[in-house]
Design a protein around this motif. Structure first.
Motif, PDB file in Angstrom:
ATOM      1  N   ALA A 156      41.519  -5.821   5.998  1.00 25.60           N
ATOM      2  CA  ALA A 156      41.573  -4.601   6.805  1.00 25.60           C
ATOM      3  C   ALA A 156      40.981  -4.785   8.201  1.00 25.60           C
ATOM      4  CB  ALA A 156      40.839  -3.469   6.086  1.00 25.60           C
ATOM      5  N   LEU A 157      40.385  -5.942   8.485  1.00 27.74           N
ATOM      6  CA  LEU A 157      39.816  -6.177   9.810  1.00 27.74           C
ATOM      7  C   LEU A 157      40.930  -6.307  10.840  1.00 27.74           C
ATOM      8  CD1 LEU A 157      37.041  -8.801   8.962  1.00 27.74           C
ATOM      9  CD2 LEU A 157      36.771  -6.324   9.232  1.00 27.74           C
ATOM     10  N   GLU A 158      40.782  -5.564  11.931  1.00 29.62           N
ATOM     11  CA  GLU A 158      41.781  -5.575  12.994  1.00 29.62           C
ATOM     12  C   GLU A 158      41.100  -5.953  14.307  1.00 29.62           C
ATOM     13  OE1 GLU A 158      44.323  -5.814  15.504  1.00 29.62           O
ATOM     14  OE2 GLU A 158      45.184  -5.297  13.530  1.00 29.62           O
ATOM     15  N   PRO A 159      41.408  -7.145  14.856  1.00 27.44           N
ATOM     16  CA  PRO A 159      40.718  -7.600  16.066  1.00 27.44           C
ATOM     17  C   PRO A 159      40.864  -6.663  17.263  1.00 27.44           C
ATOM     18  CG  PRO A 159      41.923  -9.407  15.042  1.00 27.44           C
ATOM     19  CD  PRO A 159      42.332  -8.165  14.327  1.00 27.44           C
ATOM     20  N   ASN A 160      41.918  -5.851  17.276  1.00 24.11           N
ATOM     21  CA  ASN A 160      42.148  -4.939  18.394  1.00 24.11           C
ATOM     22  C   ASN A 160      41.834  -3.485  18.040  1.00 24.11           C
ATOM     23  OD1 ASN A 160      43.132  -6.994  20.174  1.00 24.11           O
ATOM     24  ND2 ASN A 160      45.052  -6.973  19.024  1.00 24.11           N
TER      25      ASN A 160
ATOM     26  N   LEU B 154      39.377  -1.643  18.558  1.00 23.87           N
ATOM     27  CA  LEU B 154      38.697  -0.831  19.573  1.00 23.87           C
ATOM     28  C   LEU B 154      39.673  -0.223  20.573  1.00 23.87           C
ATOM     29  CD1 LEU B 154      35.593  -3.084  20.312  1.00 23.87           C
ATOM     30  CD2 LEU B 154      35.547  -0.816  19.261  1.00 23.87           C
ATOM     31  N   SER B 155      40.840  -0.804  20.697  1.00 20.60           N
ATOM     32  CA  SER B 155      41.812  -0.317  21.668  1.00 20.60           C
ATOM     33  C   SER B 155      42.285   1.085  21.300  1.00 20.60           C
ATOM     34  CB  SER B 155      43.011  -1.263  21.737  1.00 20.60           C
ATOM     35  OG  SER B 155      43.955  -0.818  22.693  1.00 20.60           O
ATOM     36  N   GLY B 156      41.990   2.051  22.150  1.00 20.26           N
ATOM     37  CA  GLY B 156      42.360   3.433  21.904  1.00 20.26           C
ATOM     38  C   GLY B 156      41.441   4.179  20.964  1.00 20.26           C
ATOM     39  N   ALA B 157      40.406   3.503  20.467  1.00 17.93           N
ATOM     40  CA  ALA B 157      39.482   4.147  19.527  1.00 17.93           C
ATOM     41  C   ALA B 157      38.548   5.096  20.268  1.00 17.93           C
ATOM     42  CB  ALA B 157      38.683   3.101  18.770  1.00 17.93           C
ATOM     43  N   ARG B 158      38.433   6.312  19.775  1.00 17.36           N
ATOM     44  CA  ARG B 158      37.540   7.315  20.372  1.00 17.36           C
ATOM     45  C   ARG B 158      36.220   7.270  19.603  1.00 17.36           C
ATOM     46  NH1 ARG B 158      38.274  11.820  23.764  1.00 17.36           N
ATOM     47  NH2 ARG B 158      36.945  13.606  23.248  1.00 17.36           N
ATOM     48  N   ILE B 159      35.148   6.884  20.292  1.00 19.89           N
ATOM     49  CA  ILE B 159      33.868   6.595  19.642  1.00 19.89           C
ATOM     50  C   ILE B 159      32.773   7.421  20.310  1.00 19.89           C
ATOM     51  CG2 ILE B 159      32.149   4.803  19.191  1.00 19.89           C
ATOM     52  CD1 ILE B 159      34.446   2.781  19.160  1.00 19.89           C
ATOM     53  N   GLY B 160      31.919   8.036  19.498  1.00 16.58           N
ATOM     54  CA  GLY B 160      30.825   8.857  20.001  1.00 16.58           C
ATOM     55  C   GLY B 160      29.558   8.049  20.230  1.00 16.58           C
ATOM     56  N   VAL B 161      28.959   8.220  21.388  1.00 16.95           N
ATOM     57  CA  VAL B 161      27.704   7.548  21.735  1.00 16.95           C
ATOM     58  C   VAL B 161      26.561   8.531  21.515  1.00 16.95           C
ATOM     59  CG1 VAL B 161      26.429   6.294  23.503  1.00 16.95           C
ATOM     60  CG2 VAL B 161      28.943   6.205  23.475  1.00 16.95           C
ATOM     61  N   MET B 162      25.681   8.229  20.592  1.00 15.59           N
ATOM     62  CA  MET B 162      24.610   9.159  20.221  1.00 15.59           C
ATOM     63  C   MET B 162      23.461   9.076  21.234  1.00 15.59           C
ATOM     64  SD  MET B 162      24.575   9.046  16.034  1.00 15.59           S
ATOM     65  CE  MET B 162      24.462   7.263  15.854  1.00 15.59           C
ATOM     66  N   TRP B 163      23.688   9.661  22.398  1.00 13.21           N
ATOM     67  CA  TRP B 163      22.686   9.615  23.465  1.00 13.21           C
ATOM     68  C   TRP B 163      21.405  10.340  23.087  1.00 13.21           C
ATOM     69  CZ3 TRP B 163      22.603   6.133  26.988  1.00 13.21           C
ATOM     70  CH2 TRP B 163      23.792   5.587  27.472  1.00 13.21           C
ATOM     71  N   PHE B 164      21.483  11.295  22.181  1.00 11.50           N
ATOM     72  CA  PHE B 164      20.268  12.008  21.779  1.00 11.50           C
ATOM     73  C   PHE B 164      19.281  11.089  21.068  1.00 11.50           C
ATOM     74  CE2 PHE B 164      23.247  12.407  18.301  1.00 11.50           C
ATOM     75  CZ  PHE B 164      22.475  12.220  17.165  1.00 11.50           C
ATOM     76  N   LEU B 165      19.741   9.928  20.601  1.00  9.87           N
ATOM     77  CA  LEU B 165      18.844   8.938  20.016  1.00  9.87           C
ATOM     78  C   LEU B 165      18.386   7.886  21.010  1.00  9.87           C
ATOM     79  CD1 LEU B 165      20.595   8.111  16.591  1.00  9.87           C
ATOM     80  CD2 LEU B 165      18.602   9.572  16.949  1.00  9.87           C
ATOM     81  N   VAL B 166      19.213   7.595  22.011  1.00 10.13           N
ATOM     82  CA  VAL B 166      19.024   6.406  22.835  1.00 10.13           C
ATOM     83  C   VAL B 166      17.714   6.423  23.610  1.00 10.13           C
ATOM     84  CG1 VAL B 166      19.991   5.067  24.762  1.00 10.13           C
ATOM     85  CG2 VAL B 166      21.498   5.947  22.966  1.00 10.13           C
ATOM     86  N   GLY B 167      17.240   7.585  24.007  1.00  6.75           N
ATOM     87  CA  GLY B 167      15.995   7.655  24.758  1.00  6.75           C
ATOM     88  C   GLY B 167      14.772   7.196  23.992  1.00  6.75           C
ATOM     89  N   ASN B 168      14.909   7.024  22.676  1.00 11.58           N
ATOM     90  CA  ASN B 168      13.778   6.604  21.854  1.00 11.58           C
ATOM     91  C   ASN B 168      13.574   5.092  21.838  1.00 11.58           C
ATOM     92  OD1 ASN B 168      13.243   9.284  20.967  1.00 11.58           O
ATOM     93  ND2 ASN B 168      14.867   9.114  19.448  1.00 11.58           N
TER      94      ASN B 168
ATOM     95  N   GLN C  57      29.970  -1.016  28.282  1.00 13.50           N
ATOM     96  CA  GLN C  57      31.039  -1.462  29.170  1.00 13.50           C
ATOM     97  C   GLN C  57      31.966  -2.446  28.459  1.00 13.50           C
ATOM     98  OE1 GLN C  57      31.743  -0.164  32.215  1.00 13.50           O
ATOM     99  NE2 GLN C  57      33.636  -1.325  31.869  1.00 13.50           N
ATOM    100  N   ALA C  58      31.403  -3.286  27.611  1.00 17.80           N
ATOM    101  CA  ALA C  58      32.237  -4.205  26.835  1.00 17.80           C
ATOM    102  C   ALA C  58      33.185  -3.441  25.922  1.00 17.80           C
ATOM    103  CB  ALA C  58      31.353  -5.150  26.018  1.00 17.80           C
ATOM    104  N   LEU C  59      32.702  -2.342  25.338  1.00 18.84           N
ATOM    105  CA  LEU C  59      33.560  -1.508  24.505  1.00 18.84           C
ATOM    106  C   LEU C  59      34.678  -0.872  25.333  1.00 18.84           C
ATOM    107  CD1 LEU C  59      30.825   0.237  22.341  1.00 18.84           C
ATOM    108  CD2 LEU C  59      32.499  -1.429  21.519  1.00 18.84           C
ATOM    109  N   ARG C  60      34.324  -0.381  26.505  1.00 20.54           N
ATOM    110  CA  ARG C  60      35.350   0.204  27.377  1.00 20.54           C
ATOM    111  C   ARG C  60      36.386  -0.850  27.779  1.00 20.54           C
ATOM    112  NH1 ARG C  60      30.554   2.312  29.891  1.00 20.54           N
ATOM    113  NH2 ARG C  60      30.207   4.507  29.318  1.00 20.54           N
ATOM    114  N   ASP C  61      35.908  -2.054  28.073  1.00 21.79           N
ATOM    115  CA  ASP C  61      36.818  -3.127  28.460  1.00 21.79           C
ATOM    116  C   ASP C  61      37.766  -3.491  27.321  1.00 21.79           C
ATOM    117  OD1 ASP C  61      35.569  -3.191  30.910  1.00 21.79           O
ATOM    118  OD2 ASP C  61      34.354  -4.967  30.462  1.00 21.79           O
ATOM    119  N   ALA C  62      37.321  -3.248  26.086  1.00 24.48           N
ATOM    120  CA  ALA C  62      38.170  -3.514  24.920  1.00 24.48           C
ATOM    121  C   ALA C  62      39.117  -2.358  24.625  1.00 24.48           C
ATOM    122  CB  ALA C  62      37.301  -3.794  23.703  1.00 24.48           C
ATOM    123  N   GLY C  63      39.049  -1.285  25.432  1.00 21.09           N
ATOM    124  CA  GLY C  63      39.976  -0.173  25.286  1.00 21.09           C
ATOM    125  C   GLY C  63      39.417   1.033  24.573  1.00 21.09           C
ATOM    126  N   ALA C  64      38.121   1.015  24.239  1.00 27.22           N
ATOM    127  CA  ALA C  64      37.530   2.158  23.541  1.00 27.22           C
ATOM    128  C   ALA C  64      37.344   3.332  24.493  1.00 27.22           C
ATOM    129  CB  ALA C  64      36.189   1.779  22.932  1.00 27.22           C
TER     130      ALA C  64
END
Length: 459
Positions: free
Chosen positions: A222-226, A228-242, A256-263
């Motif tokens: 089930a692993l798909e190398p691509n 991330l392309s078109g995948a809509r992913i949530g960034v939990m910024w409410f945690l990141v400040g910790n 940025q690497a995720l965005r470059d992969a199409g996320a």
């Protein structure tokens, strides 16, 4: 693909026991199966028929009931070679609020191979370190909250906590039937998927796994190398400040690497009340610990394990100086004071913790933001082993997935002051294949893992 590095390691107190079959003079038979001949290590709270299972406690030093946990049977049937048992944080870090990650009375202190003065995290410390230094290509850890993903992150390897109920917990020393699960620790996501495919499945002795056979898939296929392309992913910024400033910077680079992969990354600024979830979770864990541990101890051989209840364990620890030399057992004492699973206090805590972390937490964030997964740093750099040092643990992504029982993957993403840190991918219930696939695509894109530099002179 599953293969062991030929690293020469300084002693890091990783192994507790080695399989007797490997010590015999006659040639060891190579088994057949999908993991034919591949070596694997097990955290020492998972039972095997040929070695004791101690959970790091001297009270269980002779605990050898002669049975394999179902997940071990699955590994053996697939041809895996069980090398031995790995050290862990004693009782999986549930004896004391001051417990030391990677320390047990049986195995001593497991050390981080990137810096021996820093923690290996826990409780699957030995499993993560063993994989990091190449003792085996894969190990099995267990997690109640963070015990796979934290040690994997700070030791620079991959760790996957499956959906609770995908892997049997039978004959594993318990903490919480609501949150406990076993899972793989490896150097790549592909290897984790291979191991998960073998160990996943229903077990008639574990009611939580009733859906496992219907839900499991070939996770490697089930692993798909691509993915991330078109995948809509949530960034939990409410945690990141910790997290530490350095980890936040590494995380930003990887976004940025995720965005470059199409996320398509969606910022999530607000989340559930983590303090309230944590308080409710603590009540759940200590209530379920007493019930689960009493049941487990009752299933052992009384001639091997004279401590038959949690109360007996408390008395044993009080009488054994080696157990109490570094920290106490206040969580054991709190657990012993609980009143069982019918207690309204427990029932309310379980309902509120599950509601806040699931329907009002992960489920809501994913639905409201129309995302297929959530990400955050797993944790910051490993803290030092000196309890007086102010370089302490900073930030964690584990609690929401732990309380809901949802899948959580950590993948190496870089370094914080020379120490590895990982990125967490979290999905909804039974989203294990998708989470692994996203992490696989990220891993292939970044290739951030760097093995520790080990020297045989011990310096």
């Amino acid at each position: 693909m599953l293969s062991a590095d030929n690293a020469t390691a300084e002693p890091l107190n990783t192994l507790i026991a080695v399989s007797p079959a490997l010590l015999e003079e006659n040639e060891f038979p190579i088994p057949s199966g999908s993991m034919r001949g591949l070596p694997i290590l097990l955290k020492d709270n998972i039972e095997t028929a040929d070695m004791p299972t101690t959970a790091g406690s001297l009270a269980l030093s002779n605990n050898a009931p002669g049975r394999d946990a179902p997940l071990v049977t699955r590994l053996r049937d697939a041809g895996a070679v069980i090398l031995g048992k790995t050290n862990l944080s004693e009782w999986a870090n549930i004896r004391s609020t001051n417990s030391i990650s990677g320390w047990s009375a049986v195995g001593g202190q497991t050390r981080n191979p990137y810096d021996a003065e820093r923690t290996p995290c826990g409780s699957s410390s030995g499993s993560a370190v063993a994989v990091a230094i190449g003792l085996a290509p894969a190990a099995i850890g267990t997690e109640t909250n963070g015990s796979i993903v934290c040690p994997a992150s700070v030791n620079g390897v991959v760790g996957f906590k499956p959906t609770v109920g995908l892997v049997s917990r039978t004959h594993i020393v318990p903490i919480s039937h609501s949150q406990d699960t076993a899972g793989p620790i490896t150097t790549t996501v592909e290897d984790a998927a291979i191991v998960l495919t073998v160990i996943a499945g229903s077990d008639p002795l574990d009611p939580a796994t009733v859906e496992a056979d219907a839900r499991k898939v070939d996770y490697r296929a089930a692993l798909e190398p691509n993915s991330l392309s078109g995948a809509r992913i949530g960034v939990m910024w409410f945690l990141v400040g910790n997290y530490s400033a350095e980890t936040q910077a590494v995380f930003a680079q990887n976004l940025q690497a995720l965005r470059d992969a199409g996320a398509d990354l969606v910022e999530i600024a607000d989340g559930p009340d983590m303090q309230a979830i944590g308080a409710a979770q603590r009540q759940v864990l200590i209530s379920e610990l007493k019930v689960g541990l009493n049941a487990y101890l009752a299933s052992t051989d009384s001639t091997q394990v004279p401590t038959r209840t949690l109360a007996d364990l408390i008395a044993f620890n009080d009488a054994e100086p080696l157990e109490m030399v570094l920290f106490g057992q206040e969580l054991f004492l709190r657990a012993e004071a609980t009143s069982g699973l019918e207690d309204p206090v427990y029932v309310a805590a379980r309902e509120s913790s599950l509601r806040m972390s699931g329907p009002e937490g992960i489920d809501k964030m994913m639905a409201d933001n129309r995302v297929i997964a959530l990400i955050a740093p797993t944790t910051s750099r490993a803290w030092t082993n000196d309890p007086a040092d102010d370089d302490r643990a900073q930030g964690s992504a584990s609690t929401l997935a732990a309380v809901t029982g949802y899948p959580h993957l950590t993948v190496p993403m870089g370094f914080d002051r020379g120490m590895p840190v990982g990125m967490s991918f979290i999905g909804g219930k039974w989203d294990d294949a998708r989470v692994l696939s996203l992490g696989h695509a990220f891993e292939r894109r970044t290739m951030a893992r760097r093995a520790p530099s080990l020297r045989s002179d011990g310096n």
